[in-house]
Write an enzyme that holds these catalytic residues in place. Structure first.
Site, short mmCIF file in Angstrom:
data_model
loop_
_atom_site.label_atom_id
_atom_site.label_comp_id
_atom_site.label_asym_id
_atom_site.label_seq_id
_atom_site.Cartn_x
_atom_site.Cartn_y
_atom_site.Cartn_z
N ASP A 1 11.71 -37.57 -44.17
CA ASP A 1 11.05 -36.29 -44.40
C ASP A 1 10.98 -36.14 -45.91
OD1 ASP A 1 9.96 -33.77 -44.18
OD2 ASP A 1 11.87 -32.78 -43.80
N GLU B 1 6.70 -38.53 -42.57
CA GLU B 1 5.82 -37.40 -42.34
C GLU B 1 4.66 -37.47 -43.31
OE1 GLU B 1 6.98 -33.06 -41.21
OE2 GLU B 1 6.90 -33.19 -43.40
N ASP C 1 15.99 -30.84 -43.15
CA ASP C 1 15.30 -32.05 -43.62
C ASP C 1 15.88 -33.30 -42.97
OD1 ASP C 1 13.49 -30.92 -45.83
OD2 ASP C 1 15.44 -30.05 -46.29
#
Length: 184
Positions: free
Chosen positions: A11, A71, A144
């Site tokens: 992330d 991501e 996260d």
């Protein structure tokens, strides 16, 4: 049949970068490690990028993931945030490329949809589903870190789907292209 492998999820972020690795054994994912890199106290944006690159390489060299799931960028509050996120993402991708690791990108909505069944799930809902899926009594409290594990798990789900492996565009297309795999 999926071979045993390690998937690294990232992330990306320039203040916090979450990472999580899952090991797939006998087609069952298990958490290998997760954590986050806290860069909030670093003022120089280029030093942040250097730390992201080095930490990503360090994790890769220690755990030897077979694939990296990350991501993809999304338009958030402003264009500057998106540019910073893109830099962080690019540096993590460059680290994986340095070690010849295949890279897969997933949009936030796709990750949430794959894990929770809805693309509009909150971070809290995502964390609850992840904790239940992994049967974890203790689960990372940092969003996260949880997101990074969700990205890795999303990739596992996507890469193990028979419809995606067949390059079919729908279940009807899959059936048409694979009549021998359909039991009557």
């Amino acid at each position: 049949m999926n071979k045993d492998k390690i998937i690294m999820g990232i992330d990306p972020g320039t203040n916090l970068m979450g990472y999580g690795l899952i090991r797939i054994v006998n087609r069952k994912p298990k958490i290998l490690i997760s954590g986050y890199l806290d860069l909030k106290k670093i003022g120089d944006p280029y030093i942040k990028l250097q730390k992201i690159f080095r930490r990503t390489l360090q994790i890769i060299d220690e755990y030897h993931p077979d694939e990296l799931a990350i991501e993809s960028q999304f338009f958030g509050k402003n264009i500057q945030s998106m540019l910073k996120l893109g830099r962080a993402q690019g540096v993590a991708i460059a680290a994986a490329l340095q070690r010849d690791i295949p890279i897969f990108e997933y949009a936030p909505r796709k990750i949430k949809l794959a894990i929770t069944g809805t693309g509009t799930a909150s971070k809290e809902q995502l964390a609850v589903v992840m904790q239940r899926f992994f049967h974890a009594k203790e689960f990372p409290s940092n969003p996260d870190e949880t997101d990074a594990l969700a990205i890795a798990l999303c990739h596992f789900f996507q890469s193990s789907s028979p419809i995606l492996k067949s390059k079919a565009t729908s279940w009807a297309d899959f059936v048409k292209k694979n009549p021998h795999k359909i039991k009557k």
